[in-house]
Design an enzyme around this catalytic site. Structure first.
Site, PDB file in Angstrom:
ATOM      1  N   LYS A 181     -13.260 -21.304   1.478  1.00 57.99           N
ATOM      2  CA  LYS A 181     -12.128 -21.616   0.598  1.00 57.99           C
ATOM      3  C   LYS A 181     -10.926 -20.932   1.230  1.00 57.99           C
ATOM      4  O   LYS A 181     -10.727 -19.733   1.083  1.00 57.99           O
ATOM      5  CB  LYS A 181     -12.388 -21.064  -0.805  1.00 57.99           C
ATOM      6  CG  LYS A 181     -11.687 -21.799  -1.933  1.00 57.99           C
ATOM      7  CD  LYS A 181     -10.195 -21.922  -1.813  1.00 57.99           C
ATOM      8  CE  LYS A 181      -9.469 -20.680  -2.285  1.00 57.99           C
ATOM      9  NZ  LYS A 181      -7.986 -20.790  -2.094  1.00 57.99           N
ATOM     10  N   GLU A 256     -12.398  -7.030   2.015  1.00 63.96           N
ATOM     11  CA  GLU A 256     -11.352  -6.393   2.820  1.00 63.96           C
ATOM     12  C   GLU A 256     -10.057  -6.590   2.055  1.00 63.96           C
ATOM     13  O   GLU A 256      -9.581  -7.718   1.903  1.00 63.96           O
ATOM     14  CB  GLU A 256     -11.325  -7.045   4.212  1.00 63.96           C
ATOM     15  CG  GLU A 256     -10.632  -6.175   5.230  1.00 63.96           C
ATOM     16  CD  GLU A 256      -9.176  -6.519   5.394  1.00 63.96           C
ATOM     17  OE1 GLU A 256      -8.352  -5.982   4.615  1.00 63.96           O
ATOM     18  OE2 GLU A 256      -8.865  -7.324   6.285  1.00 63.96           O
ATOM     19  N   CYS A 290      -3.017  -6.812   6.730  1.00 67.57           N
ATOM     20  CA  CYS A 290      -3.726  -5.797   5.932  1.00 67.57           C
ATOM     21  C   CYS A 290      -3.648  -4.443   6.618  1.00 67.57           C
ATOM     22  O   CYS A 290      -3.536  -3.421   5.974  1.00 67.57           O
ATOM     23  CB  CYS A 290      -5.191  -6.173   5.781  1.00 67.57           C
ATOM     24  SG  CYS A 290      -5.404  -7.786   5.058  1.00 67.57           S
TER      25      CYS A 290
HETATM   26  P1  ADP Z   1      -2.677 -12.728  -1.858  1.00 67.09           P
HETATM   27  O1  ADP Z   1      -2.076 -11.930  -2.966  1.00 67.09           O
HETATM   28  O2  ADP Z   1      -2.530 -12.128  -0.524  1.00 67.09           O
HETATM   29  O3  ADP Z   1      -2.363 -14.191  -1.909  1.00 67.09           O
HETATM   30  P2  ADP Z   1      -5.191 -13.239  -3.080  1.00 67.09           P
HETATM   31  O4  ADP Z   1      -6.248 -12.217  -3.289  1.00 67.09           O
HETATM   32  O5  ADP Z   1      -4.491 -13.795  -4.271  1.00 67.09           O
HETATM   33  O6  ADP Z   1      -4.216 -12.578  -2.057  1.00 67.09           O
HETATM   34  O7  ADP Z   1      -5.743 -14.469  -2.235  1.00 67.09           O
HETATM   35  C1  ADP Z   1      -6.729 -14.373  -1.246  1.00 67.09           C
HETATM   36  C2  ADP Z   1      -7.675 -15.548  -1.385  1.00 67.09           C
HETATM   37  O8  ADP Z   1      -8.343 -15.436  -2.638  1.00 67.09           O
HETATM   38  C3  ADP Z   1      -6.980 -16.921  -1.404  1.00 67.09           C
HETATM   39  O9  ADP Z   1      -7.797 -17.866  -0.739  1.00 67.09           O
HETATM   40  C4  ADP Z   1      -6.901 -17.228  -2.877  1.00 67.09           C
HETATM   41  O10 ADP Z   1      -6.834 -18.604  -3.161  1.00 67.09           O
HETATM   42  C5  ADP Z   1      -8.211 -16.648  -3.370  1.00 67.09           C
HETATM   43  N1  ADP Z   1      -8.233 -16.355  -4.810  1.00 67.09           N
HETATM   44  C6  ADP Z   1      -7.182 -16.078  -5.623  1.00 67.09           C
HETATM   45  N2  ADP Z   1      -7.599 -15.909  -6.906  1.00 67.09           N
HETATM   46  C7  ADP Z   1      -8.942 -16.080  -6.893  1.00 67.09           C
HETATM   47  C8  ADP Z   1      -9.963 -16.026  -7.897  1.00 67.09           C
HETATM   48  N3  ADP Z   1      -9.678 -15.778  -9.167  1.00 67.09           N
HETATM   49  N4  ADP Z   1     -11.245 -16.233  -7.512  1.00 67.09           N
HETATM   50  C9  ADP Z   1     -11.550 -16.476  -6.221  1.00 67.09           C
HETATM   51  N5  ADP Z   1     -10.636 -16.561  -5.240  1.00 67.09           N
HETATM   52  C10 ADP Z   1      -9.352 -16.367  -5.551  1.00 67.09           C
END
Ligand code: ADP
Length: 487
Positions: A181, A256, A290
């Site tokens: 994803k 990470e 990061c």
């Molecule tokens: P950033 O703040 O750097 O965008 P995120 O942690 O929001 O970091 O995003 C990192 C990845 O996690 C992306 O692929 C995002 O779509 C995914 N993501 C965001 N929210 C969720 C969630 N609730 N469950 C699983 N994956 C998620």
């Protein structure tokens, strides 16, 4: 991909080596950060697509052609993908630069790194050995590293192509089938790489990719009952959700989650060598790394000198579009720009001074998400600039008094991803490096995100588990012990 063709529509979700529209029928607009306008649309994958992808991966892992390949054959496929990526380097770099806004030279380096991940893990695939364990008389006890089965990979937008290689390279090398994803903000290169993987001969179901929103596709993937392991890179907040989802299914995960990584500069450091590296590690990728070196801890005696050198260095730094190919690009989106600017505003409200600053270049496209690179100092130890990850080109400088103070300060945040120690006193550099709590510690060097061969991952709230290097092969496999009685 040019002015005449402003919005490209990505082909959908990629399952069993074929494109299909997302079950939702919806698409997500993707912005070019350099221009601040929509240039592409990706499919909005949801739980139904994730379920189809996991089923395809399960079949590939257990019955399909992928499951029957030897380790050497898997390695050859990975090596072929490495070559295909190198052959398509310019196309991929342009796509990456448009999607993330990074300068072309950075995008080219990222594509070379993506290729290198597959080269490294292609070579490593048939070199992961088990052991034999001395046991009771009449027994023969070998161990075997076996794949988890179906691995889920949720990746961020800052280095889409590299992250794709970093996370699925080792997973595929040991024989897992994968579901990825990618991030909704930037995921066009992973989509193209999945297609290239099919072209070089990866069997159906080995690599499935479901773009979509985090709270839809990401949440559905992390909670899917038929995945065996999750690898996540992203924010600490979402990291908690991922680990909770993994716990509910009793599966393992690597997280990470970023950092606030320090450079520790002693008075005897070679500043000619240190300053350009330090500046680069917070400016690279507009600070959206990061492992950015975003805290600069300086022995008080050389504080003024370090600040004056940084001032000279930053004065020449410019943010611009990918094509301008300057020192840094824009940040990823309007929200991230607002976040960086909120740190600027807080610093100004608290009278924390700007000691060095670059500029946004003249002539950047209007509407792009540009911020100037900045250095603040001396930053009070408890200020948010000293403790929180900005994820922008912002360096906080803090003076320290002696070695013990330096170590306490280096370890004084919730994070523990990387650190750099700068000193010509070898004993001290080693002593300090061993006391700093971080997954990687550099001495007289710093590689923000560099080194495919080097195990990488966090301590404390930077996460757990190790990616990269040979170590990732252990992370993406599990140990099976055969206890054979032969008398
Ligand atoms: P950033 O703040 O750097 O965008 P995120 O942690 O929001 O970091 O995003 C990192 C990845 O996690 C992306 O692929 C995002 O779509 C995914 N993501 C965001 N929210 C969720 C969630 N609730 N469950 C699983 N994956 C998620």
């Amino acid at each position: 991909m040019n002015e005449l063709n402003p919005v490209m529509l990505a082909k959908g979700v990629f399952i069993n080596n074929a494109w299909r529209p997302a079950a939702s029928g919806r698409v997500i607009d993707v912005y070019a950060p350099a221009e601040g306008r929509v240039f592409a649309q990706i499919a909005a994958g949801t739980a139904a697509d994730v379920d189809a992808a996991v089923k395809a991966a399960r079949h590939a892992a257990e019955e399909g052609a992928w499951s029957r390949l030897t380790a050497t054959e898997r390695g050859r496929l990975l090596s072929r993908l490495a070559v295909a990526i190198a052959d398509h380097a310019e196309e991929l770099a342009k796509l990456e630069a448009r999607d993330t806004g990074k300068p072309m030279k950075q995008a080219r380096a990222d594509i070379a790194a993506a290729s290198r991940y597959f080269e490294f893990y292609g070579g490593a695939a048939d070199k992961l050995h088990g052991e034999t364990i001395p046991f009771l008389a009449g027994y023969f006890v070998p161990t075997e590293r076996v794949p988890h089965g179906v691995t889920a990979h949720i990746i961020p937008w800052n280095y889409p192509a590299q992250m794709f290689g970093r996370t699925i390279g080792p997973a595929l090398a040991v024989g897992n089938a994968t579901v990825i994803k990618p991030a909704e903000d930037a995921c066009l290169t992973p989509l193209r790489l999945a297609e290239l993987a099919a072209e070089v001969g990866f069997p159906d179901g080995a690599i499935n990719i479901v773009p979509g929103l985090g709270e839809e596709a990401g949440a559905a993937l992390s909670a899917h009952p038929d995945i065996d392991f999750i690898a996540f890179t992203g924010s600490p907040e979402v990291g908690i959700l991922i680990q909770t989802a993994a716990a509910k299914n009793h599966i393992g995960c690597t997280l990470e989650l970023g950092g606030k990584s320090p450079h520790v500069v002693f008075a005897d450091a070679d500043l000619d060598a240190a300053i350009p590296v330090i500046a680069n590690t917070v400016v690279q990728n507009a600070g959206q790394t990061c492992s950015a070196g975003s805290r600069l801890l300086v022995e008080r005696k050389v504080y003024e000198e370090v600040v004056s050198r940084l001032n000279a260095r930053f004065a020449s730094l410019r943010a611009g579009s990918p094509e301008m190919d300057l020192d840094l690009g824009p940040v990823i989106n309007a929200k991230q720009k607002e976040r960086v600017e909120s740190f600027f505003a807080k610093a100004s409200a608290d009278d924390v001074g700007v000691v060095a600053e670059g500029l946004v270049a003249e002539g950047v496209p209007a509407g792009g998400f540009y911020v100037p690179p900045r250095v603040y100092g001396p930053v009070p130890r408890s200020h948010i600039l000293a403790t929180q990850e900005v994820f922008g080109p912002v360096l906080a400088v803090l003076p320290f008094d002696d070695e013990a103070d330096a170590i306490a300060l280096a370890n004084g945040t919730e994070f523990g991803l990387m650190a750099g120690i700068w000193s010509t006193n070898a004993s001290r550099a080693i002593r300090v490096a061993r006391k700093v709590k971080a997954g990687q510690v550099y001495v007289n060097a710093y590689g923000a995100g560099g080194g495919i061969e080097l195990p990488f991952g966090g301590m404390k709230k930077s996460g757990h588990g190790r990616e990269k290097g040979f170590e990732a092969l252990y992370e993406f496999s599990t140990l099976k012990t055969l206890i054979i009685k032969h008398d």
